[in-house]
Write a protein that holds these residues in place. Structure first.
Motif, PDB file in Angstrom:
ATOM      1  N   VAL A 213      27.164 -59.682 -30.293  1.00  7.07           N
ATOM      2  CA  VAL A 213      25.597 -59.385 -30.865  1.00  7.07           C
ATOM      3  C   VAL A 213      24.849 -60.406 -30.162  1.00  7.07           C
ATOM      4  N   PRO A 214      23.809 -60.185 -29.346  1.00  5.16           N
ATOM      5  CA  PRO A 214      22.973 -60.920 -28.733  1.00  5.16           C
ATOM      6  C   PRO A 214      21.917 -61.636 -29.506  1.00  5.16           C
ATOM      7  N   ALA A 215      21.468 -62.840 -29.279  1.00  8.85           N
ATOM      8  CA  ALA A 215      20.303 -63.454 -30.260  1.00  8.85           C
ATOM      9  C   ALA A 215      19.078 -62.947 -29.936  1.00  8.85           C
ATOM     10  N   VAL A 216      18.216 -62.174 -30.811  1.00  8.34           N
ATOM     11  CA  VAL A 216      17.092 -61.830 -30.678  1.00  8.34           C
ATOM     12  C   VAL A 216      16.045 -62.339 -31.672  1.00  8.34           C
TER      13      VAL A 216
ATOM     14  N   MET B  51      19.250 -55.092 -27.887  1.00  9.05           N
ATOM     15  CA  MET B  51      20.435 -54.589 -28.597  1.00  9.05           C
ATOM     16  C   MET B  51      20.914 -53.321 -28.023  1.00  9.05           C
ATOM     17  N   GLN B  52      20.138 -52.451 -27.333  1.00 11.23           N
ATOM     18  CA  GLN B  52      20.611 -51.281 -26.917  1.00 11.23           C
ATOM     19  C   GLN B  52      21.230 -51.456 -25.587  1.00 11.23           C
ATOM     20  N   ALA B  53      20.772 -52.393 -24.829  1.00  9.83           N
ATOM     21  CA  ALA B  53      21.271 -52.833 -23.618  1.00  9.83           C
ATOM     22  C   ALA B  53      22.655 -53.399 -23.649  1.00  9.83           C
ATOM     23  N   HIS B  54      22.896 -53.710 -24.568  1.00  6.66           N
ATOM     24  CA  HIS B  54      24.132 -54.468 -25.154  1.00  6.66           C
ATOM     25  C   HIS B  54      25.118 -53.372 -25.627  1.00  6.66           C
TER      26      HIS B  54
ATOM     27  N   THR C 114      21.204 -59.602 -38.853  1.00  5.50           N
ATOM     28  CA  THR C 114      22.640 -59.424 -39.392  1.00  5.50           C
ATOM     29  C   THR C 114      23.395 -58.345 -38.716  1.00  5.50           C
ATOM     30  N   PRO C 115      24.421 -58.356 -38.309  1.00  6.90           N
ATOM     31  CA  PRO C 115      25.172 -59.736 -38.272  1.00  6.90           C
ATOM     32  C   PRO C 115      24.612 -60.656 -37.301  1.00  6.90           C
ATOM     33  N   PRO C 116      24.687 -62.005 -37.434  1.00  4.60           N
ATOM     34  CA  PRO C 116      24.281 -63.049 -36.794  1.00  4.60           C
ATOM     35  C   PRO C 116      24.482 -62.995 -35.289  1.00  4.60           C
ATOM     36  N   ALA C 117      23.806 -63.613 -34.348  1.00  8.71           N
ATOM     37  CA  ALA C 117      24.226 -63.525 -32.974  1.00  8.71           C
ATOM     38  C   ALA C 117      25.375 -64.301 -32.633  1.00  8.71           C
ATOM     39  N   GLY C 118      26.003 -63.677 -31.808  1.00  9.82           N
ATOM     40  CA  GLY C 118      27.544 -64.234 -31.391  1.00  9.82           C
ATOM     41  C   GLY C 118      28.430 -63.496 -32.153  1.00  9.82           C
ATOM     42  N   THR C 119      28.386 -62.606 -33.226  1.00  6.34           N
ATOM     43  CA  THR C 119      29.212 -62.176 -33.872  1.00  6.34           C
ATOM     44  C   THR C 119      29.809 -60.954 -32.879  1.00  6.34           C
ATOM     45  N   ILE C 120      30.984 -60.910 -33.115  1.00  2.48           N
ATOM     46  CA  ILE C 120      31.938 -59.796 -32.244  1.00  2.48           C
ATOM     47  C   ILE C 120      31.888 -58.542 -33.212  1.00  2.48           C
TER      48      ILE C 120
ATOM     49  N   LYS D  22      32.222 -53.925 -33.446  1.00  4.67           N
ATOM     50  CA  LYS D  22      32.568 -52.624 -32.742  1.00  4.67           C
ATOM     51  C   LYS D  22      31.413 -51.969 -32.279  1.00  4.67           C
ATOM     52  N   PRO D  23      31.519 -51.247 -31.450  1.00  4.50           N
ATOM     53  CA  PRO D  23      30.384 -50.082 -31.220  1.00  4.50           C
ATOM     54  C   PRO D  23      30.105 -49.289 -32.402  1.00  4.50           C
ATOM     55  N   GLY D  24      28.832 -48.986 -32.878  1.00  5.68           N
ATOM     56  CA  GLY D  24      28.570 -48.250 -33.908  1.00  5.68           C
ATOM     57  C   GLY D  24      28.182 -49.206 -35.043  1.00  5.68           C
ATOM     58  N   THR D  25      28.361 -50.305 -34.841  1.00  6.94           N
ATOM     59  CA  THR D  25      28.152 -51.120 -35.989  1.00  6.94           C
ATOM     60  C   THR D  25      26.570 -51.141 -36.160  1.00  6.94           C
ATOM     61  N   THR D  26      26.024 -51.195 -37.580  1.00  5.33           N
ATOM     62  CA  THR D  26      24.827 -51.325 -37.806  1.00  5.33           C
ATOM     63  C   THR D  26      24.204 -52.819 -37.697  1.00  5.33           C
ATOM     64  N   ILE D  27      22.869 -52.917 -37.097  1.00 11.01           N
ATOM     65  CA  ILE D  27      22.548 -54.340 -36.608  1.00 11.01           C
ATOM     66  C   ILE D  27      21.225 -53.974 -37.571  1.00 11.01           C
ATOM     67  N   THR D  28      21.035 -54.996 -38.508  1.00  7.62           N
ATOM     68  CA  THR D  28      19.902 -55.015 -38.950  1.00  7.62           C
ATOM     69  C   THR D  28      18.723 -56.038 -38.666  1.00  7.62           C
ATOM     70  N   LEU D  29      17.530 -55.841 -38.205  1.00  5.13           N
ATOM     71  CA  LEU D  29      16.644 -56.995 -37.932  1.00  5.13           C
ATOM     72  C   LEU D  29      15.528 -56.950 -38.782  1.00  5.13           C
ATOM     73  N   TYR D  30      15.381 -58.268 -39.222  1.00  2.00           N
ATOM     74  CA  TYR D  30      14.509 -58.466 -40.281  1.00  2.00           C
ATOM     75  C   TYR D  30      13.222 -58.994 -39.457  1.00  2.00           C
ATOM     76  N   SER D  31      12.050 -58.394 -39.796  1.00  3.45           N
ATOM     77  CA  SER D  31      11.076 -58.826 -38.897  1.00  3.45           C
ATOM     78  C   SER D  31       9.610 -58.944 -39.808  1.00  3.45           C
ATOM     79  N   LYS D  32       8.845 -59.582 -39.351  1.00  2.90           N
ATOM     80  CA  LYS D  32       7.541 -59.819 -39.946  1.00  2.90           C
ATOM     81  C   LYS D  32       6.334 -59.621 -38.875  1.00  2.90           C
ATOM     82  N   LYS D  33       5.056 -59.171 -39.404  1.00  2.00           N
ATOM     83  CA  LYS D  33       3.948 -59.014 -38.588  1.00  2.00           C
ATOM     84  C   LYS D  33       3.943 -60.579 -37.723  1.00  2.00           C
ATOM     85  N   ILE D  34       3.537 -60.549 -36.495  1.00  2.00           N
ATOM     86  CA  ILE D  34       3.044 -61.795 -35.657  1.00  2.00           C
ATOM     87  C   ILE D  34       1.675 -62.438 -36.498  1.00  2.00           C
TER      88      ILE D  34
END
Length: 135
Positions: free
Chosen positions: A66-69, A81-84, A113-119, A121-133
């Motif tokens: 998982v890349p660090a974003v 994420m999609q590029a990976h 989640t999962p945090p950056a660097g975690t290995i 499987k393809p198809g794993t859901t990655i959740t991005l928690y964001s706030k307005k700039i």
């Protein structure tokens, strides 16, 4: 004026050509000739056997890091994420207000989640928690 000159020149040329023919002669009608091909010896050739096509398969990764974003704008984070090879993405308003992220470029990722660097499987859901700039 120019049309009249061209027309007059064309008429003069036609009259000149007509005057050149001997009197009393007419052009012979065109003849139609039909050509029928004669049968020839059949030549059989055996084509060389082509080499079987080689199939190149790109192996799908069985595990992806998982890349660090965190700190990236939300749209850029999704693209990374999609590029990976991670396409199962969920997005959440990190402030808890339950807002939808309609304009991704106005949001910044503050947690993943999962945090950056975690290995994973393809198809794993990655959740991005964001706030307005700027919040």
């Amino acid at each position: 004026m120019q049309r009249t000159t061209l027309f007059a020149a064309a008429v003069a040329a036609a009259l000149t050509l007509a005057a050149c023919e001997p009197a009393g002669t007419t052009a012979a009608p065109a003849k139609t000739v039909t050509v029928t091909p004669t049968p020839s010896k059949a030549v059989t050739t055996t084509p060389k056997a082509a080499a079987p096509p080689t199939k190149t398969r790109v192996a799908k990764p069985s595990r992806i890091r998982v890349p660090a974003v965190v700190g990236h704008n939300h749209q850029k984070a999704q693209n990374e994420m999609q590029a990976h090879g991670l396409f199962m993405l969920a997005e959440t308003d990190a402030t808890g207000q339950g807002r939808m992220l309609l304009w991704d470029r106005n949001w910044v990722v503050v947690r993943q989640t999962p945090p950056a660097g975690t290995i994973v499987k393809p198809g794993t859901t990655i959740t991005l928690y964001s706030k307005k700039i700027g919040e």
